[in-house]
Scaffold this motif. Structure first.
Motif, PDB file in Angstrom:
ATOM      1  N   THR A  46      -6.176  -8.955  -9.008  1.00 10.31           N
ATOM      2  CA  THR A  46      -6.615  -7.593  -9.313  1.00 10.31           C
ATOM      3  C   THR A  46      -6.260  -6.650  -8.167  1.00 10.31           C
ATOM      4  O   THR A  46      -5.795  -5.530  -8.386  1.00 10.31           O
ATOM      5  CB  THR A  46      -8.137  -7.562  -9.558  1.00 10.31           C
ATOM      6  OG1 THR A  46      -8.455  -8.451 -10.635  1.00 10.31           O
ATOM      7  CG2 THR A  46      -8.604  -6.164  -9.898  1.00 10.31           C
ATOM      8  N   LYS A  49      -2.514  -5.940  -8.192  1.00 15.01           N
ATOM      9  CA  LYS A  49      -2.178  -5.004  -9.268  1.00 15.01           C
ATOM     10  C   LYS A  49      -2.566  -3.579  -8.868  1.00 15.01           C
ATOM     11  O   LYS A  49      -1.805  -2.621  -9.108  1.00 15.01           O
ATOM     12  CB  LYS A  49      -2.912  -5.411 -10.544  1.00 15.01           C
ATOM     13  CG  LYS A  49      -2.621  -4.525 -11.758  1.00 15.01           C
ATOM     14  CD  LYS A  49      -1.159  -4.616 -12.178  1.00 15.01           C
ATOM     15  CE  LYS A  49      -0.902  -3.981 -13.531  1.00 15.01           C
ATOM     16  NZ  LYS A  49      -1.211  -2.537 -13.567  1.00 15.01           N
ATOM     17  N   THR A  50      -3.714  -3.419  -8.226  1.00 12.64           N
ATOM     18  CA  THR A  50      -4.148  -2.093  -7.763  1.00 12.64           C
ATOM     19  C   THR A  50      -3.176  -1.537  -6.731  1.00 12.64           C
ATOM     20  O   THR A  50      -2.806  -0.362  -6.781  1.00 12.64           O
ATOM     21  CB  THR A  50      -5.562  -2.183  -7.146  1.00 12.64           C
ATOM     22  OG1 THR A  50      -6.467  -2.701  -8.120  1.00 12.64           O
ATOM     23  CG2 THR A  50      -6.037  -0.815  -6.684  1.00 12.64           C
ATOM     24  N   GLU A  52      -0.017  -2.298  -6.385  1.00  8.61           N
ATOM     25  CA  GLU A  52       1.232  -1.950  -7.071  1.00  8.61           C
ATOM     26  C   GLU A  52       1.099  -0.614  -7.794  1.00  8.61           C
ATOM     27  O   GLU A  52       2.020   0.220  -7.751  1.00  8.61           O
ATOM     28  CB  GLU A  52       1.612  -3.060  -8.055  1.00  8.61           C
ATOM     29  CG  GLU A  52       2.083  -4.341  -7.385  1.00  8.61           C
ATOM     30  CD  GLU A  52       2.302  -5.461  -8.392  1.00  8.61           C
ATOM     31  OE1 GLU A  52       1.804  -5.327  -9.541  1.00  8.61           O
ATOM     32  OE2 GLU A  52       2.958  -6.455  -8.035  1.00  8.61           O
ATOM     33  N   ASP A  53      -0.027  -0.398  -8.452  1.00  3.66           N
ATOM     34  CA  ASP A  53      -0.251   0.861  -9.173  1.00  3.66           C
ATOM     35  C   ASP A  53      -0.305   2.050  -8.216  1.00  3.66           C
ATOM     36  O   ASP A  53       0.046   3.177  -8.586  1.00  3.66           O
ATOM     37  CB  ASP A  53      -1.553   0.792  -9.976  1.00  3.66           C
ATOM     38  CG  ASP A  53      -1.472  -0.209 -11.126  1.00  3.66           C
ATOM     39  OD1 ASP A  53      -0.346  -0.561 -11.511  1.00  3.66           O
ATOM     40  OD2 ASP A  53      -2.541  -0.644 -11.608  1.00  3.66           O
ATOM     41  N   MET A  54      -0.734   1.807  -6.981  1.00  6.10           N
ATOM     42  CA  MET A  54      -0.807   2.871  -5.966  1.00  6.10           C
ATOM     43  C   MET A  54       0.523   3.053  -5.228  1.00  6.10           C
ATOM     44  O   MET A  54       0.615   3.854  -4.290  1.00  6.10           O
ATOM     45  CB  MET A  54      -1.910   2.545  -4.955  1.00  6.10           C
ATOM     46  CG  MET A  54      -3.316   2.551  -5.527  1.00  6.10           C
ATOM     47  SD  MET A  54      -4.551   1.943  -4.340  1.00  6.10           S
ATOM     48  CE  MET A  54      -4.448   3.228  -3.070  1.00  6.10           C
ATOM     49  N   ASN A  55       1.556   2.288  -5.637  1.00  3.85           N
ATOM     50  CA  ASN A  55       2.887   2.354  -5.023  1.00  3.85           C
ATOM     51  C   ASN A  55       2.866   1.987  -3.539  1.00  3.85           C
ATOM     52  O   ASN A  55       3.686   2.482  -2.748  1.00  3.85           O
ATOM     53  CB  ASN A  55       3.505   3.750  -5.190  1.00  3.85           C
ATOM     54  CG  ASN A  55       3.844   4.061  -6.628  1.00  3.85           C
ATOM     55  OD1 ASN A  55       4.303   3.183  -7.366  1.00  3.85           O
ATOM     56  ND2 ASN A  55       3.606   5.299  -7.052  1.00  3.85           N
TER      57      ASN A  55
END
Length: 317
Positions: A46, A49-50, A52-55
């Motif tokens: 998790t 993934k967070t 990655e979503d925040m670049n």
């Protein structure tokens, strides 16, 4: 989790794995790592993934361009100094420290490209990695990959992490000294290793051990492209400095530069791992195995630069 950490494009790599499939494990035998903490595994995925979503894994082209530029600027400054001021002792000493700094910083830079963490395409990372480690340092990209990926896969685990293979010169962790004591293995007086460490490890790692290993690996495994890159480094170096110092003087200067760089490299790389747990394989989950072998160093502008941001070793792992 290990597979995800090592590949920037897992879907592409999966295509090459299909012909290697032997079979599927039974549900009751998911892997050798029986001691995984399922909640930790879920939380870590998790978190990833967070991020990655925040670049947070997106590299800055400007940062790495400036990093490369400051390495090349130091190489140019060293040549300008000897050209303008001559080959006096003071000039040569300053020049050696500048070249050692350039080599150390090139070592941190190649590390980022070697991890495929700069460009989105693996091929671009590989090309620049070969240029930095080969042409700027005279080493082998394939040799580095083979060693370093083993280290990251199983950090501080005996017989799996080459970075804790001390060739009977040192004993590490809590279990290895006990093992050597029971087997009566005493190649050196290990009760004095904290004293002879300073005479062996920092000064000799890069100038002697790594150089022998790199050259022999390139020849034995026929890494001819890496050898060509390394030769280009030596050609550039000797063409630059033989007119000022001669052949013997240039060799002496290069050895001294690597002697200085070796101290720098050893202190940075060992402070993140050697104080931590060093033991045999315990089949922990990915996150736990990485954290047990890793620690961070205090953040500051100087520490960031001096360590090539490896003071964030936990995040790096």
């Amino acid at each position: 989790d290990a597979f995800q950490a090592f590949h920037i494009n897992p879907s592409l790599v999966q295509k090459f794995l299909k012909p290697l499939l032997i079979g599927e494990l039974a549900p009751g035998e998911p892997s050798q790592d029986r001691d995984k903490n399922s909640q930790l595994v879920e939380d870590f995925r998790t978190l990833r993934k967070t991020a990655e979503d925040m670049n947070l894994f997106r590299a800055s082209p400007l940062f790495f361009s400036l990093y490369l530029a400051h390495i090349i600027a130091m190489e140019a400054l060293a040549w300008l100094m000897v050209s303008y001021f001559g080959t006096g002792w003071i000039t040569t000493l300053i020049l050696a420290f500048i070249l050692a700094t350039s080599q150390a910083q090139a070592g941190w830079l190649q590390h980022d490209f070697g991890h495929l963490s700069v460009f989105k395409k693996s091929s671009w990372n590989h090309i620049v990695h070969k240029f930095v480690i080969g042409h700027l340092k005279g080493a082998s990209a394939n040799w580095w990959n083979h060693r370093h990926f083993q280290h990251h896969a199983k950090p501080n685990i005996f017989k799996k992490d080459p970075d804790v293979n001390m060739l009977h010169i040192f004993v590490l962790g809590e279990s290895q000294p006990i093992e050597y004591g029971k087997k009566k293995l005493k190649y050196l007086p290990y009760n004095h290793q904290h004293e002879y460490f300073f005479l062996i490890f920092p000064p000799l790692l890069i100038p002697v051990y790594f150089q022998i290993q790199i050259i022999s690996t390139m020849i034995k495994r026929r890494f001819w492209a890496d050898l060509a890159w390394a030769i280009s480094y030596y050609m550039r170096y000797f063409i630059t400095y033989i007119p000022f110092y001669g052949i013997l003087g240039s060799l002496s200067l290069l050895t001294f530069v690597r002697f200085l760089e070796s101290h720098w490299f050893v202190w940075v790389t060992q402070m993140n791992h050697i104080p931590m747990e060093i033991d045999c394989e315990k089949h922990k989950d990915w996150l736990s195995s990485q954290l047990a072998a890793t620690c961070n160093i205090e953040q500051s502008f100087f520490n960031d630069w001096f360590t090539g941001h490896l003071n964030f070793q936990i995040e790096h792992q």
